[in-house]
Design an enzyme around this catalytic site. Structure first.
Site, short mmCIF file in Angstrom:
data_model
loop_
_atom_site.label_atom_id
_atom_site.label_comp_id
_atom_site.label_asym_id
_atom_site.label_seq_id
_atom_site.Cartn_x
_atom_site.Cartn_y
_atom_site.Cartn_z
N CYS A 116 36.80 44.01 42.02
CA CYS A 116 36.60 43.45 40.47
C CYS A 116 37.77 43.11 40.11
O CYS A 116 38.30 41.99 39.79
CB CYS A 116 35.86 44.29 39.64
SG CYS A 116 34.29 44.47 40.18
C1 UGA Z 1 35.70 47.54 36.86
C2 UGA Z 1 35.72 47.67 35.27
O1 UGA Z 1 36.32 48.93 34.85
C3 UGA Z 1 34.08 47.50 34.84
O2 UGA Z 1 34.01 47.48 33.33
C4 UGA Z 1 33.52 46.22 35.38
O3 UGA Z 1 32.20 46.01 34.97
C5 UGA Z 1 33.87 46.15 36.86
O4 UGA Z 1 35.05 46.31 37.38
C6 UGA Z 1 33.34 44.65 37.22
O5 UGA Z 1 33.98 43.90 36.93
O6 UGA Z 1 32.19 44.66 37.99
P1 UGA Z 1 35.44 49.11 38.90
O7 UGA Z 1 35.82 48.08 39.65
O8 UGA Z 1 34.24 49.94 39.44
O9 UGA Z 1 34.91 48.68 37.48
O10 UGA Z 1 36.42 50.51 38.84
P2 UGA Z 1 37.49 50.82 37.67
O11 UGA Z 1 36.88 52.38 37.44
O12 UGA Z 1 37.83 49.99 36.64
O13 UGA Z 1 38.68 51.22 38.54
C7 UGA Z 1 39.26 49.92 39.19
C8 UGA Z 1 40.88 50.45 39.92
O14 UGA Z 1 41.87 50.66 38.85
C9 UGA Z 1 40.50 51.73 40.77
O15 UGA Z 1 41.25 51.48 41.94
C10 UGA Z 1 41.09 52.78 40.07
O16 UGA Z 1 41.70 53.90 40.90
C11 UGA Z 1 42.17 52.07 39.31
N1 UGA Z 1 42.47 52.67 37.92
C12 UGA Z 1 41.92 52.88 36.91
C13 UGA Z 1 43.87 53.18 37.82
O17 UGA Z 1 44.77 53.07 38.92
N2 UGA Z 1 44.36 53.90 36.67
C14 UGA Z 1 43.41 54.01 35.73
O18 UGA Z 1 44.05 54.58 34.54
C15 UGA Z 1 42.25 53.61 35.99
#
Ligand code: UGA
Length: 438
Positions: free
Chosen positions: A266
């Site tokens: 995403c």
């Molecule tokens: C993300 C959004 O958080 C959702 O709200 C959205 O619905 C979804 O995309 C989508 O568009 O379908 P997701 O891709 O499942 O969700 O994962 P996240 O938990 O948001 O993490 C995304 C990335 O950011 C991961 O690689 C995670 O490791 C990284 N991340 C997250 C960080 O590097 N630091 C943080 O503080 C948080």
């Protein structure tokens, strides 16, 4: 309500399972194996809590999957939840959305009883719902019986069920009040909390999704950029800084986690899609370009921390911890680990990867045969010359740094997710992490 969901991927299946507690769901997918698996009560995705819910929904007859649209019968709501991958130039590929709309329109007479709401959930550039769906419906004899909406989804992989049951807000982009009411009533009986229901134009709702994901991605890159500075300033530490900064009620601390950057299906796609969309209307989004640039630099940064400790990596055995793009999922799409592996391979290091859930090397840009993937952490760490942690799986924290490093040949541990910052490293371990001065 009788609901049809077109596209049984992450969003479609999670949504279907959650809605099936109170509604009758038909999931339509063009992949016959997906349909067979779902009808056998087997989930096609790894998602916490989905298996049992799916099994009972299928056995109670509340959820069924089909291959052909005309198996559906009449419906109150149709959701379009198909994928919108990136084209080679980063723009959004809408071909699956367009063919899903074709299929829905073809079967429209049998789908409508009295009135039907058709909502797109796939992430699409502003203007798509009007052009690809509303304008086409307007030219059919059924336009008065159809409400069109764009209803973005904000659930996260790994926590999709809980996110869908406890949404902060439900955004419904529609000019049709009956469609808004229908979707609100549909959600109201399944959610566990009292979310705000926000009615907007279709275009604003389409933008909401891009803005939310771009903002979260930007927060991560923002924290990562300050983490770089912390590494150069004696006694500075990124978590101390961000924790204190987040106490300001105007700044939330979520998504300030510094590390190897964001991945998944995403954030990278949506940030890129937003940039391409802005270009298409001759606008520049320089903040998003910077977000992307900072994110792309993260794996290199991690490698340079490793090279400070082990300058020559040729033939060195390196353990890489975590292949999924984040903990709690087996999804490796745009995982930061893939870029770390690419960089490591250029050094002629020998690589062993551990992941508790991913059991197959993705082929994305890699020659998988010379990389060993295992779910056995002890095997992975045996006699290695250095270790890089990329995905913060709980199992690493649970084991602790001492146990994790005990069979390493040369105890250099590079923590790309700051999992062990609060632990005193054993005396024989060289511990380095992002965002802390060493
Ligand atoms: C993300 C959004 O958080 C959702 O709200 C959205 O619905 C979804 O995309 C989508 O568009 O379908 P997701 O891709 O499942 O969700 O994962 P996240 O938990 O948001 O993490 C995304 C990335 O950011 C991961 O690689 C995670 O490791 C990284 N991340 C997250 C960080 O590097 N630091 C943080 O503080 C948080």
């Amino acid at each position: 309500m009788r609901i049809m969901i077109v596209g049984a991927g992450y969003v479609g299946l999670s949504l279907g399972v959650v809605l099936s507690t109170k509604h009758e769901i038909m999931l339509r997918d063009i992949d016959g194996r997906t349909v067979d698996k779902i009808n056998a009560g087997i989930s096609t995705i790894h998602e916490d809590g989905i298996e049992n819910r799916l099994k009972s929904a299928v056995s109670d007859g509340r959820l069924r999957a089909c291959n052909a649209m005309n198996e559906s019968g009449s419906r109150d709501v149709v959701f379009i939840c198909v994928g919108t991958p990136s084209n080679n130039d980063g723009s959004v590929n809408l071909s699956s959305v367009e063919s899903a709309v074709d299929d829905v329109l073809e079967t429209l007479p049998s789908l409508i009883d009295d009135y039907i709401t058709i909502a797109i959930k796939s992430t699409v550039p502003p203007g798509t719902t009007r052009r690809a769906l509303l304008d086409r419906i307007s030219s059919t004899p059924y336009s008065k019986k159809v409400g069109v909406a764009f209803n973005p989804e904000f659930l996260r992989e790994g926590t999709a069920i809980q996110d869908a049951l406890n949404p902060d807000r439900i955004v419904i982009g529609t000019e049709d009040n009956r469609a808004f009411q229908t979707l609100r009533d549909m959600y109201a009986v399944i959610v566990h909390n009292k979310p705000e229901y926000v009615q907007t134009s279709m275009e604003s709702a389409e933008l909401c999704k891009y803005v939310a994901n771009s903002f979260l991605a930007t927060k991560i890159s923002f924290a990562n950029e300050w983490a770089n500075l912390c590494e150069r300033i004696p006694n500075a530490d990124i978590d101390e800084v961000m924790k204190a900064v987040s106490l300001d009620s105007r700044i939330s601390g979520d998504f300030f986690g510094a590390g190897v950057g964001y991945g998944g299906s995403c954030f990278p796609k949506d940030v890129e899609g937003a940039i391409r969309f802005a270009e298409s209307i001759s606008e520049d989004v320089s903040i998003l370009r910077a977000t992307e640039k900072v994110n792309a630099s993260r794996p290199k940064r991690l490698l340079s921390i490793l090279r400070n400790e082990v300058p020559d990596l040729k033939n060195k055995k390196i353990a890489v911890l975590g292949l999924a793009f984040k903990p709690g999922t087996d999804d490796t799409r745009t995982s930061p680990t893939l870029r770390v592996l690419e960089l490591l391979r250029q050094t002629n290091a020998r690589i062993c990867i551990h992941d508790p859930l991913v059991n197959r090397m993705p082929t994305e840009g890699l020659c998988p045969s010379d990389i060993i993937l295992t779910d056995n952490i002890e095997t992975c760490m045996q006699n290695v010359d250095a270790c890089i942690l990329v995905t913060a799986w709980d199992i690493y924290k649970e084991m602790g740094l001492e146990r994790l490093t005990e069979s390493m040949n040369n105890k250099v541990f590079i923590d790309g997710r700051r999992v062990f910052v609060e632990e005193e490293p054993p005396k024989d371990v060289i511990y380095r992490t992002i965002g802390t001065h060493f």
